[in-house]
Scaffold this motif. Structure first.
Motif, short mmCIF file in Angstrom:
data_model
loop_
_atom_site.label_atom_id
_atom_site.label_comp_id
_atom_site.label_asym_id
_atom_site.label_seq_id
_atom_site.Cartn_x
_atom_site.Cartn_y
_atom_site.Cartn_z
N GLN A 11 0.82 -1.21 0.00
CA GLN A 11 0.00 0.00 0.00
C GLN A 11 0.86 1.27 0.00
OE1 GLN A 11 -2.81 -0.21 3.25
NE2 GLN A 11 -3.95 -1.88 2.32
N GLY A 12 2.17 1.10 0.14
CA GLY A 12 3.08 2.24 0.10
C GLY A 12 3.06 3.07 1.37
N ILE A 13 2.77 2.43 2.47
CA ILE A 13 2.71 3.12 3.76
C ILE A 13 4.02 2.90 4.50
CG2 ILE A 13 1.53 3.24 5.98
CD1 ILE A 13 -1.01 2.31 4.48
N GLU A 14 4.63 4.01 4.93
CA GLU A 14 5.87 3.90 5.71
C GLU A 14 5.50 3.54 7.15
OE1 GLU A 14 8.21 7.40 3.24
OE2 GLU A 14 8.28 7.38 5.41
N PHE A 15 6.27 2.64 7.73
CA PHE A 15 5.94 2.15 9.08
C PHE A 15 7.20 1.64 9.73
CE2 PHE A 15 5.75 -1.35 6.18
CZ PHE A 15 6.36 -2.39 6.86
N ASP A 16 7.08 1.40 11.03
CA ASP A 16 8.13 0.66 11.73
C ASP A 16 7.43 -0.36 12.62
OD1 ASP A 16 8.79 3.51 13.87
OD2 ASP A 16 7.30 1.96 14.13
N GLU A 17 8.17 -1.24 13.21
CA GLU A 17 7.56 -2.32 14.01
C GLU A 17 6.78 -1.78 15.20
OE1 GLU A 17 10.72 -5.88 12.96
OE2 GLU A 17 10.07 -5.59 15.03
N GLY A 18 7.19 -0.65 15.72
CA GLY A 18 6.47 -0.04 16.84
C GLY A 18 5.06 0.34 16.44
N ASP A 19 4.90 0.82 15.18
CA ASP A 19 3.57 1.17 14.69
C ASP A 19 2.67 -0.07 14.64
OD1 ASP A 19 4.97 3.42 12.19
OD2 ASP A 19 4.33 3.87 14.24
N ILE A 20 3.24 -1.17 14.16
CA ILE A 20 2.47 -2.42 14.05
C ILE A 20 2.08 -2.92 15.44
CG2 ILE A 20 2.55 -4.83 13.29
CD1 ILE A 20 4.43 -3.90 11.02
N LEU A 21 3.05 -2.97 16.35
CA LEU A 21 2.76 -3.44 17.71
C LEU A 21 1.71 -2.57 18.41
CD1 LEU A 21 6.39 -4.36 18.87
CD2 LEU A 21 4.54 -5.95 18.28
N SER A 22 1.80 -1.28 18.21
CA SER A 22 0.85 -0.36 18.83
C SER A 22 -0.56 -0.58 18.29
CB SER A 22 1.30 1.08 18.55
OG SER A 22 0.36 1.99 19.03
N ALA A 23 -0.68 -0.73 16.97
CA ALA A 23 -2.00 -0.94 16.36
C ALA A 23 -2.58 -2.28 16.78
CB ALA A 23 -1.89 -0.86 14.83
N ALA A 24 -1.77 -3.30 16.83
CA ALA A 24 -2.24 -4.63 17.21
C ALA A 24 -2.71 -4.64 18.66
CB ALA A 24 -1.14 -5.66 17.00
N SER A 25 -1.96 -4.01 19.54
CA SER A 25 -2.38 -4.01 20.96
C SER A 25 -3.63 -3.16 21.16
CB SER A 25 -1.24 -3.52 21.84
OG SER A 25 -0.94 -2.16 21.59
N ALA A 26 -3.82 -2.13 20.30
CA ALA A 26 -5.01 -1.29 20.41
C ALA A 26 -6.28 -2.07 20.11
CB ALA A 26 -4.89 -0.09 19.47
N ILE A 27 -6.18 -3.06 19.21
CA ILE A 27 -7.38 -3.86 18.90
C ILE A 27 -7.33 -5.24 19.57
CG2 ILE A 27 -7.95 -2.68 16.77
CD1 ILE A 27 -6.58 -4.88 15.21
N GLY A 28 -6.35 -5.45 20.42
CA GLY A 28 -6.28 -6.68 21.21
C GLY A 28 -5.83 -7.91 20.45
N MET A 29 -4.85 -7.79 19.56
CA MET A 29 -4.36 -8.94 18.80
C MET A 29 -2.88 -9.14 19.03
SD MET A 29 -6.31 -8.73 15.20
CE MET A 29 -8.05 -8.49 15.08
N ASP A 30 -2.48 -10.43 18.91
CA ASP A 30 -1.07 -10.80 19.03
C ASP A 30 -0.50 -10.86 17.62
OD1 ASP A 30 0.69 -13.79 20.16
OD2 ASP A 30 1.40 -11.78 19.72
N VAL A 31 0.56 -10.09 17.29
CA VAL A 31 1.08 -9.99 15.93
C VAL A 31 1.72 -11.28 15.44
CG1 VAL A 31 1.42 -7.50 15.96
CG2 VAL A 31 3.24 -8.97 16.76
N ASP A 32 2.08 -12.19 16.34
CA ASP A 32 2.75 -13.41 15.92
C ASP A 32 1.77 -14.49 15.47
OD1 ASP A 32 5.16 -12.90 18.53
OD2 ASP A 32 5.30 -12.32 16.40
N ASN A 33 0.55 -14.46 15.90
CA ASN A 33 -0.41 -15.51 15.55
C ASN A 33 -1.65 -14.90 14.89
OD1 ASN A 33 1.18 -17.53 16.77
ND2 ASN A 33 0.36 -16.99 18.79
N LEU A 34 -1.49 -14.36 13.68
CA LEU A 34 -2.61 -13.71 12.97
C LEU A 34 -2.94 -14.48 11.70
CD1 LEU A 34 -1.53 -9.94 13.17
CD2 LEU A 34 -3.18 -11.09 14.61
#
Length: 169
Positions: A11-34
Motif C-alpha cells: 500500500q506504500g505506507i511507511e511504518f516501523d515495528e512499533g507502529d504495528i505493535l501499537s496498532a495490534a495491541s489497540a485492537i487486542g491482537m497478538d502480531v505473531d499468531n494472525l
C-alpha cells in the motif's frame, strides 16, 4: 508480523515495528499468531494511524491541510476589521480633500487679489490715458486753437456733464 509488513509495503505506507505493535495491541491482537483477515485488520489500523498522524502533525506542528494559519495561531498577522479600514480610508480621503480645498482657496484668493489690483490700476490710469489719447488725436489733426477749445469743451461736457461756460460761472 510479516503478513502485516507485506500489506503495508504494497500500500506504500511507511511504518516501523512499533507502529504495528501499537496498532495490534489497540485492537487486542497478538502480531505473531494472525490469520490473513486479522493481519489485514492490523494493517488498516496502522494505515489509519499513519494518515491521521500525517494530517495532524508534521515536525510537531499542527496542520489544517490547506497551508493557512489557524484563526488563533500566534504566527497569524492580525488584520484590522473592515469597518476600521473603511473609517481610516475615509479620514485620509477627507484630509486630502480639505488640503486640496485649502490650496485652491489660497490660489483663488491670490488670483482675485491680483486681478483686483490690475483693475484698480487701470481705473486710476484711465483719465491719464484719455488725456494722452486726446492730445495724440488732436496733434494729428493739426487744428487751430478754436477747434482745440471746442474739442476740450466737448470733453469736459462728456466727463463732467457741463459745458465750460457753465463751469466758469
Amino acid at each position: 508480523m510479516e503478513k502485516i509488513k507485506q500489506i503495508l509495503t504494497l500500500q506504500g505506507i511507511e511504518f516501523d515495528e512499533g507502529d504495528i505493535l501499537s496498532a495490534a495491541s489497540a485492537i487486542g491482537m497478538d502480531v505473531d499468531n494472525l490469520n490473513d483477515a486479522e493481519a489485514q485488520e492490523v494493517a488498516i489500523q496502522v494505515a489509519q494511524a499513519k494518515k491521521s498522524t500525517a494530517l495532524t502533525t508534521a515536525n510537531g506542528k499542527s496542520k489544517n491541510g490547506n497551508g493557512k494559519l489557524g484563526k488563533n495561531s500566534p504566527r497569524r498577522k492580525s488584520t484590522p476589521p473592515l469597518q476600521g479600514a473603511i473609517a481610516h480610508a475615509s479620514q485620509v480621503s477627507n484630509q486630502e480633500i480639505q488640503s486640496l480645498e485649502d490650496v485652491l482657496n489660497v490660489g483663488i484668493d491670490a488670483y482675485t487679489t491680483d486681478k483686483a489690483d490690475q483693475l484698480l490700476s487701470t481705473i486710476r490710469n484711465a483719465p491719464k490715458d484719455v488725456v494722452s489719447k486726446f492730445v495724440s488725436i488732436a496733434m494729428e489733426e493739426e487744428a487751430d486753437v478754436e477747434s482745440f477749445r471746442a474739442i476740450g469743451n466737448e470733453l469736459v461736457a462728456g466727463i463732467f456733464g457741463a459745458n465750460s461756460k457753465d463751469a466758469a460761472e
